[in-house]
Design an enzyme around this catalytic site. Structure first.
Site, PDB file in Angstrom:
ATOM      1  N   THR A   1       0.746  -1.303  -0.149  1.00  0.00           N
ATOM      2  CA  THR A   1       0.022  -0.136   0.026  1.00  0.00           C
ATOM      3  C   THR A   1       0.814   1.264  -0.008  1.00  0.00           C
ATOM      4  O   THR A   1       1.911   1.371   0.363  1.00  0.00           O
ATOM      5  CB  THR A   1      -0.825  -0.036   1.431  1.00  0.00           C
ATOM      6  OG1 THR A   1      -1.361   1.452   1.367  1.00  0.00           O
ATOM      7  CG2 THR A   1      -0.233  -0.382   2.483  1.00  0.00           C
ATOM      8  N   ASP A   2       0.234   2.440  -0.453  1.00  0.00           N
ATOM      9  CA  ASP A   2       1.070   3.778  -0.443  1.00  0.00           C
ATOM     10  C   ASP A   2       1.225   4.154   1.030  1.00  0.00           C
ATOM     11  O   ASP A   2       1.928   5.063   1.222  1.00  0.00           O
ATOM     12  CB  ASP A   2       0.437   4.795  -1.040  1.00  0.00           C
ATOM     13  CG  ASP A   2      -1.104   4.904  -0.861  1.00  0.00           C
ATOM     14  OD1 ASP A   2      -1.701   4.258  -0.005  1.00  0.00           O
ATOM     15  OD2 ASP A   2      -1.846   5.817  -1.338  1.00  0.00           O
ATOM     16  N   GLU A   3       0.502   3.571   2.234  1.00  0.00           N
ATOM     17  CA  GLU A   3       0.410   3.948   3.414  1.00  0.00           C
ATOM     18  C   GLU A   3       1.622   3.806   4.225  1.00  0.00           C
ATOM     19  O   GLU A   3       2.122   4.440   5.049  1.00  0.00           O
ATOM     20  CB  GLU A   3      -0.852   3.393   4.168  1.00  0.00           C
ATOM     21  CG  GLU A   3      -2.060   3.794   3.369  1.00  0.00           C
ATOM     22  CD  GLU A   3      -3.199   3.525   4.419  1.00  0.00           C
ATOM     23  OE1 GLU A   3      -3.243   3.311   5.469  1.00  0.00           O
ATOM     24  OE2 GLU A   3      -4.381   3.003   3.746  1.00  0.00           O
TER      25      GLU A   3
ATOM     26  N   TYR B   1      -1.356  -0.747  11.145  1.00  0.00           N
ATOM     27  CA  TYR B   1      -1.644  -1.324   9.823  1.00  0.00           C
ATOM     28  C   TYR B   1      -0.548  -1.421   8.749  1.00  0.00           C
ATOM     29  O   TYR B   1       0.076  -1.835   8.243  1.00  0.00           O
ATOM     30  CB  TYR B   1      -3.013  -0.813   9.173  1.00  0.00           C
ATOM     31  CG  TYR B   1      -2.914  -1.118   7.651  1.00  0.00           C
ATOM     32  CD1 TYR B   1      -3.130  -2.543   7.182  1.00  0.00           C
ATOM     33  CD2 TYR B   1      -3.061  -0.049   6.686  1.00  0.00           C
ATOM     34  CE1 TYR B   1      -3.026  -2.934   5.657  1.00  0.00           C
ATOM     35  CE2 TYR B   1      -3.222  -0.566   5.329  1.00  0.00           C
ATOM     36  CZ  TYR B   1      -3.166  -1.579   4.929  1.00  0.00           C
ATOM     37  OH  TYR B   1      -3.230  -1.964   3.596  1.00  0.00           O
TER      38      TYR B   1
ATOM     39  N   LYS C   1       2.319  -3.533   7.368  1.00  0.00           N
ATOM     40  CA  LYS C   1       2.764  -3.661   5.791  1.00  0.00           C
ATOM     41  C   LYS C   1       4.159  -3.293   5.534  1.00  0.00           C
ATOM     42  O   LYS C   1       4.848  -4.108   4.818  1.00  0.00           O
ATOM     43  CB  LYS C   1       1.841  -2.944   4.963  1.00  0.00           C
ATOM     44  CG  LYS C   1       0.175  -3.198   5.022  1.00  0.00           C
ATOM     45  CD  LYS C   1       0.171  -4.680   4.289  1.00  0.00           C
ATOM     46  CE  LYS C   1       0.280  -4.837   3.002  1.00  0.00           C
ATOM     47  NZ  LYS C   1      -0.429  -6.192   2.508  1.00  0.00           N
TER      48      LYS C   1
HETATM   49  P1  NAD Z   1      -9.407  -7.458   2.341  1.00  0.00           P
HETATM   50  O1  NAD Z   1      -9.568  -7.252   4.028  1.00  0.00           O
HETATM   51  O2  NAD Z   1     -10.758  -7.201   1.820  1.00  0.00           O
HETATM   52  O3  NAD Z   1      -9.237  -8.906   2.100  1.00  0.00           O
HETATM   53  C1  NAD Z   1      -8.228  -9.636   2.686  1.00  0.00           C
HETATM   54  C2  NAD Z   1      -8.423 -11.028   2.629  1.00  0.00           C
HETATM   55  O4  NAD Z   1      -7.295 -11.681   3.498  1.00  0.00           O
HETATM   56  C3  NAD Z   1      -9.738 -11.708   3.112  1.00  0.00           C
HETATM   57  O5  NAD Z   1     -10.192 -12.633   2.287  1.00  0.00           O
HETATM   58  C4  NAD Z   1      -9.319 -12.567   4.480  1.00  0.00           C
HETATM   59  O6  NAD Z   1     -10.122 -13.619   4.880  1.00  0.00           O
HETATM   60  C5  NAD Z   1      -7.699 -12.650   4.137  1.00  0.00           C
HETATM   61  N1  NAD Z   1      -6.815 -13.165   5.091  1.00  0.00           N
HETATM   62  C6  NAD Z   1      -6.908 -12.257   6.190  1.00  0.00           C
HETATM   63  N2  NAD Z   1      -5.933 -12.799   7.224  1.00  0.00           N
HETATM   64  C7  NAD Z   1      -5.744 -14.147   6.550  1.00  0.00           C
HETATM   65  C8  NAD Z   1      -4.761 -15.188   7.095  1.00  0.00           C
HETATM   66  N3  NAD Z   1      -4.254 -15.021   8.342  1.00  0.00           N
HETATM   67  N4  NAD Z   1      -4.819 -16.068   6.242  1.00  0.00           N
HETATM   68  C9  NAD Z   1      -5.321 -16.213   5.132  1.00  0.00           C
HETATM   69  N5  NAD Z   1      -5.994 -15.286   4.759  1.00  0.00           N
HETATM   70  C10 NAD Z   1      -6.153 -14.296   5.360  1.00  0.00           C
HETATM   71  O7  NAD Z   1      -8.420  -6.616   1.759  1.00  0.00           O
HETATM   72  P2  NAD Z   1      -7.967  -5.849   0.485  1.00  0.00           P
HETATM   73  O8  NAD Z   1      -8.565  -4.582   0.464  1.00  0.00           O
HETATM   74  O9  NAD Z   1      -8.543  -6.746  -0.771  1.00  0.00           O
HETATM   75  O10 NAD Z   1      -6.575  -5.786   0.430  1.00  0.00           O
HETATM   76  C11 NAD Z   1      -6.109  -6.829  -0.145  1.00  0.00           C
HETATM   77  C12 NAD Z   1      -4.620  -6.471  -0.176  1.00  0.00           C
HETATM   78  O11 NAD Z   1      -4.131  -5.353  -0.820  1.00  0.00           O
HETATM   79  C13 NAD Z   1      -3.883  -6.003   1.359  1.00  0.00           C
HETATM   80  O12 NAD Z   1      -2.649  -6.937   1.397  1.00  0.00           O
HETATM   81  C14 NAD Z   1      -3.830  -4.802   1.480  1.00  0.00           C
HETATM   82  O13 NAD Z   1      -3.001  -4.095   2.295  1.00  0.00           O
HETATM   83  C15 NAD Z   1      -3.383  -4.307   0.076  1.00  0.00           C
HETATM   84  N6  NAD Z   1      -3.885  -2.987  -0.406  1.00  0.00           N
HETATM   85  C16 NAD Z   1      -5.257  -2.830  -0.269  1.00  0.00           C
HETATM   86  C17 NAD Z   1      -5.747  -1.400  -0.539  1.00  0.00           C
HETATM   87  C18 NAD Z   1      -7.350  -0.872  -0.614  1.00  0.00           C
HETATM   88  O14 NAD Z   1      -7.570   0.343  -0.927  1.00  0.00           O
HETATM   89  N7  NAD Z   1      -8.042  -1.805  -0.239  1.00  0.00           N
HETATM   90  C19 NAD Z   1      -4.849  -0.544  -1.217  1.00  0.00           C
HETATM   91  C20 NAD Z   1      -3.486  -0.875  -1.567  1.00  0.00           C
HETATM   92  C21 NAD Z   1      -2.950  -2.115  -0.984  1.00  0.00           C
HETATM   93  P1  TYD Z   2     -10.642   4.069   4.494  1.00  0.00           P
HETATM   94  O1  TYD Z   2     -11.301   3.558   3.551  1.00  0.00           O
HETATM   95  O2  TYD Z   2     -10.492   3.612   5.860  1.00  0.00           O
HETATM   96  O3  TYD Z   2      -9.089   3.973   4.035  1.00  0.00           O
HETATM   97  P2  TYD Z   2      -7.448   4.568   4.368  1.00  0.00           P
HETATM   98  O4  TYD Z   2      -7.592   4.882   5.724  1.00  0.00           O
HETATM   99  O5  TYD Z   2      -6.872   2.970   4.502  1.00  0.00           O
HETATM  100  O6  TYD Z   2      -7.061   5.386   3.550  1.00  0.00           O
HETATM  101  O7  TYD Z   2     -10.666   5.771   4.804  1.00  0.00           O
HETATM  102  C1  TYD Z   2     -10.507   6.556   3.754  1.00  0.00           C
HETATM  103  C2  TYD Z   2     -10.562   8.215   4.240  1.00  0.00           C
HETATM  104  O8  TYD Z   2     -11.789   8.412   4.805  1.00  0.00           O
HETATM  105  C3  TYD Z   2      -9.590   8.261   5.473  1.00  0.00           C
HETATM  106  O9  TYD Z   2      -9.123   9.779   5.285  1.00  0.00           O
HETATM  107  C4  TYD Z   2     -10.291   7.951   6.513  1.00  0.00           C
HETATM  108  C5  TYD Z   2     -11.801   8.636   5.907  1.00  0.00           C
HETATM  109  N1  TYD Z   2     -13.081   8.209   6.742  1.00  0.00           N
HETATM  110  C6  TYD Z   2     -13.972   8.981   7.156  1.00  0.00           C
HETATM  111  O10 TYD Z   2     -13.764  10.138   7.167  1.00  0.00           O
HETATM  112  N2  TYD Z   2     -14.997   8.250   7.804  1.00  0.00           N
HETATM  113  C7  TYD Z   2     -15.129   7.107   7.597  1.00  0.00           C
HETATM  114  O11 TYD Z   2     -16.282   6.422   8.226  1.00  0.00           O
HETATM  115  C8  TYD Z   2     -14.248   5.992   7.259  1.00  0.00           C
HETATM  116  C9  TYD Z   2     -14.240   4.631   7.048  1.00  0.00           C
HETATM  117  C10 TYD Z   2     -13.035   6.575   6.851  1.00  0.00           C
END
Ligand code: NAD
Ligand code: TYD
Length: 358
Positions: free
Chosen positions: A139-141, A164, A168
């Site tokens: 992630t960019d975070e 988190y 990562k």
């Molecule tokens: P998500 O939370 O929707 O899905 C995570 C999945 O991992 C779930 O299916 C869960 O059951 C599985 N999981 C969790 N713990 C586990 C374990 N111990 N063993 C096996 N499986 C397990 O997450 P997402 O939003 O689909 O993100 C997927 C990946 O992408 C993550 O690594 C996250 O850091 C990265 N990512 C997400 C975003 C975003 O905006 N959602 C952006 C950048 C990177």
């Molecule tokens: P989120 O979807 O949790 O992603 P991330 O924090 O990983 O970027 O949140 C996106 C942005 O929205 C973040 O600045 C936090 C804000 N946010 C709210 O303002 N209200 C909410 O209820 C949630 C879940 C997030």
């Protein structure tokens, strides 16, 4: 030369991005004819309904294993049993707010789980050189928070602020260390915020969409001026596949939407879209906005410079933001059964009954 794979292990394939990736890998749009092994623990965020129809359509090309990446011997068994030659590692605890309240699982899954996968890959791929790859999804975070100017580049220093992002960051370092120390063929991508179908409704965009549809309060943290760079989930997965095929080993690639939005402006955009798509009164929707206590350590701005993947691998975003948001809003409107089951925990009970842990 492009890499080619026979058995791709997708971890976390029942989650939001992972399930979209599996549909993409097994769909018509790409040149992949091998098998996908989906290893997922099915935590609260993992849902096999996200993959409905996939197993039936893909037949022997799709295998699901319910299991925990923290279980080292299970991970090794999976590599051996399915002759895994490549990994796309999505599995993680992924929600910042949860990591603030209970960080434990973030450390064990994101750090130890990644370590187990790296160890298993190292063992299974000893003596092999070609067409093997460990791709780590990050992630960019991990880069921390930006002020009003500037962008995260691949060489920006790591400065994670939440449990988190710290977990990562730790996993990213492990992945790179396995490349440098043991020569493990790895690639890594750091993506900005994704949105699209099947996203768990605790995250910002689906939460806001559903609360608007249901007339519930729209909680905005702090002053609402935090900025995120949004990317449609399919565009993330297109980028991941390009890296899998052509990315340079040991390199990391930033992926982003080049699409920065203040949270409050994004909510107003969603109000406009929902007022059109769901025929709601925008003035009533605006009244639902409530500014709530800020998230502790809330990063102000994320913005990705994704010039490298564009120049080197020819990637481009394909889904324009308003179009992506409209698709997402329509998807949630048409999948309220999915939403209700996810919320009620009904699908978790179904899993308990139908899947015994290996
Ligand atoms: P998500 O939370 O929707 O899905 C995570 C999945 O991992 C779930 O299916 C869960 O059951 C599985 N999981 C969790 N713990 C586990 C374990 N111990 N063993 C096996 N499986 C397990 O997450 P997402 O939003 O689909 O993100 C997927 C990946 O992408 C993550 O690594 C996250 O850091 C990265 N990512 C997400 C975003 C975003 O905006 N959602 C952006 C950048 C990177
Ligand atoms: P989120 O979807 O949790 O992603 P991330 O924090 O990983 O970027 O949140 C996106 C942005 O929205 C973040 O600045 C936090 C804000 N946010 C709210 O303002 N209200 C909410 O209820 C949630 C879940 C997030």
């Amino acid at each position: 030369m492009e890499r080619s794979f026979k058995n791709i292990l997708v971890t976390g394939g029942a989650g939001f991005i992972g399930s979209n990736m599996i549909r993409y890998l097994l769909g018509e749009k790409i040149d992949f004819e091998g098998r996908v092994i989906n290893l997922d623990l099915l935590t609260y965020a993992g849902n096999l309904e996200n993959l409905s129809g996939v197993a039936e359509k893909a037949g022997k090309r799709y295998v699901f294993v319910k299991g925990d990446i923290r279980d080292k011997s299970l991970v090794e068994e999976v590599f051996e049993e399915f002759d895994v030659d490549s990994v796309i590692h999505f599995a993680a605890e992924s929600h910042v707010d949860r990591s603030i309240v209970s960080p434990d699982a973030f450390i064990t899954t994101n750090v130890i789980g990644t370590f187990n996968l790296l160890e298993a890959a190292k063992k299974a791929w000893e003596g092999k050189d070609n067409d093997i790859l460990f791709h780590h999804i990050s992630t960019d975070e991990v880069y921390g928070s930006l002020g009003p100017h500037g962008y995260f580049r691949e060489d920006s220093p790591y400065d994670p602020h939440s449990p988190y992002s710290a977990s990562k960051a730790a996993s990213d370092h492990l992945v790179m260390a396995y490349h440098h120390t043991y020569g493990l063929p790895v690639t890594l991508s750091n993506c900005s915020n994704n949105y699209g179908p099947y996203q768990f409704p605790e995250k910002f965009i689906p939460l806001m969409i559903l609360n608007m549809l249901e007339g519930k309060p729209l909680p905005i943290y702090g002053d609402g001026k935090n900025i995120r760079d949004w990317l449609y989930v399919e565009d993330h997965n297109i980028a991941v596949w390009l890296i899998m095929k052509k990315g340079i080993l040991g390199q990391k690639y930033n992926i982003g939407g080049e699409n920065e939005w203040e949270n409050i402006k994004l909510v107003n955009k969603l109000i406009y879209i929902i007022s059109c798509e769901a025929k709601k009164d925008p003035e009533l929707l605006k009244k639902l906005i409530v500014f709530v206590k800020d998230r502790p350590g809330h990063d102000r701005r994320y913005a990705i410079d994704c010039g490298k993947i564009k120049r080197e691998l020819g990637w481009r975003q394909t889904v324009e933001f308003e179009e992506g948001l409209r698709r997402t809003v329509r998807w949630y409107m048409e999948h309220m059964d999915w939403v209700n089951r996810v919320r009620s925990g009904e699908y978790m009970r179904w899993i308990e009954l139908n899947y015994l842990k290996r």
